[in-house]
Design an enzyme around this catalytic site. Structure first.
Site, PDB file in Angstrom:
ATOM      1  N   GLY A  25       0.813  -1.212   0.000  1.00  0.00           N
ATOM      2  CA  GLY A  25       0.000   0.000   0.000  1.00  0.00           C
ATOM      3  C   GLY A  25       0.842   1.255   0.000  1.00  0.00           C
ATOM      4  CG  PHE A  26       4.818   3.439   1.802  1.00  0.00           C
ATOM      5  CD1 PHE A  26       4.351   4.396   2.691  1.00  0.00           C
ATOM      6  CD2 PHE A  26       5.971   3.707   1.081  1.00  0.00           C
ATOM      7  CE1 PHE A  26       5.032   5.595   2.867  1.00  0.00           C
ATOM      8  CE2 PHE A  26       6.653   4.897   1.238  1.00  0.00           C
ATOM      9  CZ  PHE A  26       6.182   5.838   2.134  1.00  0.00           C
ATOM     10  CG  ASN A  73      -6.515   2.867   3.069  1.00  0.00           C
ATOM     11  OD1 ASN A  73      -6.867   2.507   1.943  1.00  0.00           O
ATOM     12  ND2 ASN A  73      -6.075   2.002   3.981  1.00  0.00           N
ATOM     13  N   GLY A  76      -9.199   1.817  -2.491  1.00  0.00           N
ATOM     14  CA  GLY A  76      -9.915   1.002  -3.467  1.00  0.00           C
ATOM     15  C   GLY A  76      -9.045   0.556  -4.633  1.00  0.00           C
ATOM     16  CG  PHE A  77      -7.319  -2.894  -4.856  1.00  0.00           C
ATOM     17  CD1 PHE A  77      -6.525  -2.817  -3.729  1.00  0.00           C
ATOM     18  CD2 PHE A  77      -8.032  -4.073  -5.086  1.00  0.00           C
ATOM     19  CE1 PHE A  77      -6.445  -3.884  -2.822  1.00  0.00           C
ATOM     20  CE2 PHE A  77      -7.964  -5.141  -4.194  1.00  0.00           C
ATOM     21  CZ  PHE A  77      -7.168  -5.042  -3.061  1.00  0.00           C
ATOM     22  CB  SER A 139      -8.476  -4.491   0.383  1.00  0.00           C
ATOM     23  OG  SER A 139      -8.998  -3.181   0.278  1.00  0.00           O
ATOM     24  CG  ASN A 141     -10.899   0.467   1.404  1.00  0.00           C
ATOM     25  OD1 ASN A 141     -11.798   0.794   2.177  1.00  0.00           O
ATOM     26  ND2 ASN A 141      -9.626   0.516   1.730  1.00  0.00           N
ATOM     27  CB  THR A 142     -12.142  -4.268  -3.458  1.00  0.00           C
ATOM     28  OG1 THR A 142     -11.086  -3.379  -3.815  1.00  0.00           O
ATOM     29  CG2 THR A 142     -12.654  -4.979  -4.702  1.00  0.00           C
ATOM     30  CE  LYS A 179      -2.063  -6.846   4.356  1.00  0.00           C
ATOM     31  NZ  LYS A 179      -1.281  -5.706   3.884  1.00  0.00           N
ATOM     32  CG  ASN A 210      -5.613  -5.439   4.453  1.00  0.00           C
ATOM     33  OD1 ASN A 210      -5.518  -4.221   4.588  1.00  0.00           O
ATOM     34  ND2 ASN A 210      -5.552  -6.038   3.280  1.00  0.00           N
ATOM     35  N   GLY A 261       0.074  -1.826  13.361  1.00  0.00           N
ATOM     36  CA  GLY A 261       0.340  -0.985  14.527  1.00  0.00           C
ATOM     37  C   GLY A 261       1.684  -1.177  15.171  1.00  0.00           C
TER      38      GLY A 261
END
Ligand code: FMN
Length: 318
Positions: A25-26, A73, A76-77, A139, A141-142, A179, A210, A261
């Site tokens: 993601g970074f 965040n 969404g890829f 994720s 966000n999808t 993941k 995640n 974290g």
């Protein structure tokens, strides 16, 4: 076993110069791999990468929760797609002197009609340049992505992906990691362990975890009501607890990359005590920049120098 000594870790026959990596993601597009290695990360996981380019969600889609040392965040890829990212890695690997470890984290296109095929395409595309591959089905966000963590869906997915990886040409077959989300029920955890321990679905590692869709404790910052995945300090214990659980449910037979974290050497050490053999960070790096990598590695080193052998500690933990 897969852990030897801490500062040099050997997993999947790969020699990690140190066990602290940058999480997916970074560097989604694989643009900063060399730079991240030079900062001192022991490995760089890029992505998530989708087969076709796609823009991701509308902005704003990332929010800092400063008082909580957290991020929400919902990217969404956003991805430049397989071809562009592949060419970047290929070019980097062809450069003399680059020996860093690169993991490629695979996602699926939002409008994909055949998500399994998206991951198969990723395995085929990156098979010759990735040191390891991560199947990201966690994720938030999808829409619908996390349902691939359910027993039957996961079984079906992994049966196909393990074959795709095994059928790659050449001797070099990258390890396949999965993941997972931190928001799994006890039954979900048992189901995942059951599936990944079967021969035909046997993956080489778990990345735990995640971001969370739970708002795990009282958050004090602006933006806490934003939709998306929460990372950083509020995730620390949730992720560590899931690592310990999955380590126990898989009897320590599946290497775990611990993430969520980590802000200090102690946080990283706790992930290792729970069963991780490598760790990753994102949010702490976003807040503190490169010095935190050096600090975490130094603190980890000090904890190990206090006389503990990590392998023994892990075995004792079980
Ligand atoms: C802005 C942002 C984008 C992310 N994008 C991805 C991604 O594309 N794929 C993925 O697997 N994880 C992604 N993650 C999750 C991280 O890899 C990591 O699992 C999570 O943030 C927990 O680690 P941390 O608390 O150290 O940030 C993202 C996290 C953040 C904060």
């Amino acid at each position: 076993m897969f852990c030897t000594t801490l500062q040099k870790t050997e997993v999947w026959r790969l020699n990690f110069k140190n066990p602290v990596g940058i999480a997916a993601g970074f560097d989604k597009q694989g643009e900063s791999i060399e730079c991240l290695h030079n900062i001192g990360f022991g490995f760089v996981e890029i992505g998530s990468v989708t087969p076709k380019p796609q823009p991701g969600n509308e902005k704003p889609r990332v929010f800092r929760l400063d008082k909580d040392k957290a991020i929400i965040n919902r990217y969404g890829f956003n991805s430049e797609g397989h071809d562009v990212v592949y060419n970047r890695i290929k070019y980097l690997k062809s450069k003399k002197g680059f020996t860093g470890i690169i993991g490629v984290n695979l996602g699926k296109n939002k409008d994909s009609k055949d998500p399994i095929d998206d991951y198969v395409q990723g395995i085929i595309k990156f098979g010759d340049v990735a040191d390891y591959l991560v199947i990201n089905i966690s994720s938030p966000n999808t829409p619908g992505l996390r349902t691939w963590q359910r027993k039957e869906e996961l079984q079906h997915l992994l049966e196909t992906l393990v074959v795709a990886r095994n059928n790659l040409p050449g001797a070099k077959k990258p390890p396949l990691l999965l993941k997972v989300a931190p928001d799994l029920t006890q039954q979900d955890r048992r189901d995942i362990a059951d599936v990944i321990l079967q021969d035909k679905c046997h993956i080489d590692g778990l990345v735990i975890s995640n971001t969370t869709v739970e708002r795990v404790r009282v958050l004090n910052s602006e933006h806490t009501k934003q939709e998306g995945g929460l990372s950083g300090k509020p995730l620390t214990h949730l992720a560590t607890e899931l690592i310990a659980d999955m380590y126990r449910l898989t009897s320590g037979t599946i290497p775990i990359v611990g993430v969520g974290g980590i802000f200090s050497g102690q946080d990283a050490y706790e992930k290792i005590l729970a069963g991780a053999c490598l760790v990753q960070l994102y949010t702490s790096f976003a807040y503190h920049g490169p010095p935190i990598v050096t600090r975490i590695k130094r603190e980890l080193d000090e904890l190990v120098r206090q006389g503990y052998c990590v392998t023994e500690l892990i075995n004792n933990y079980v």
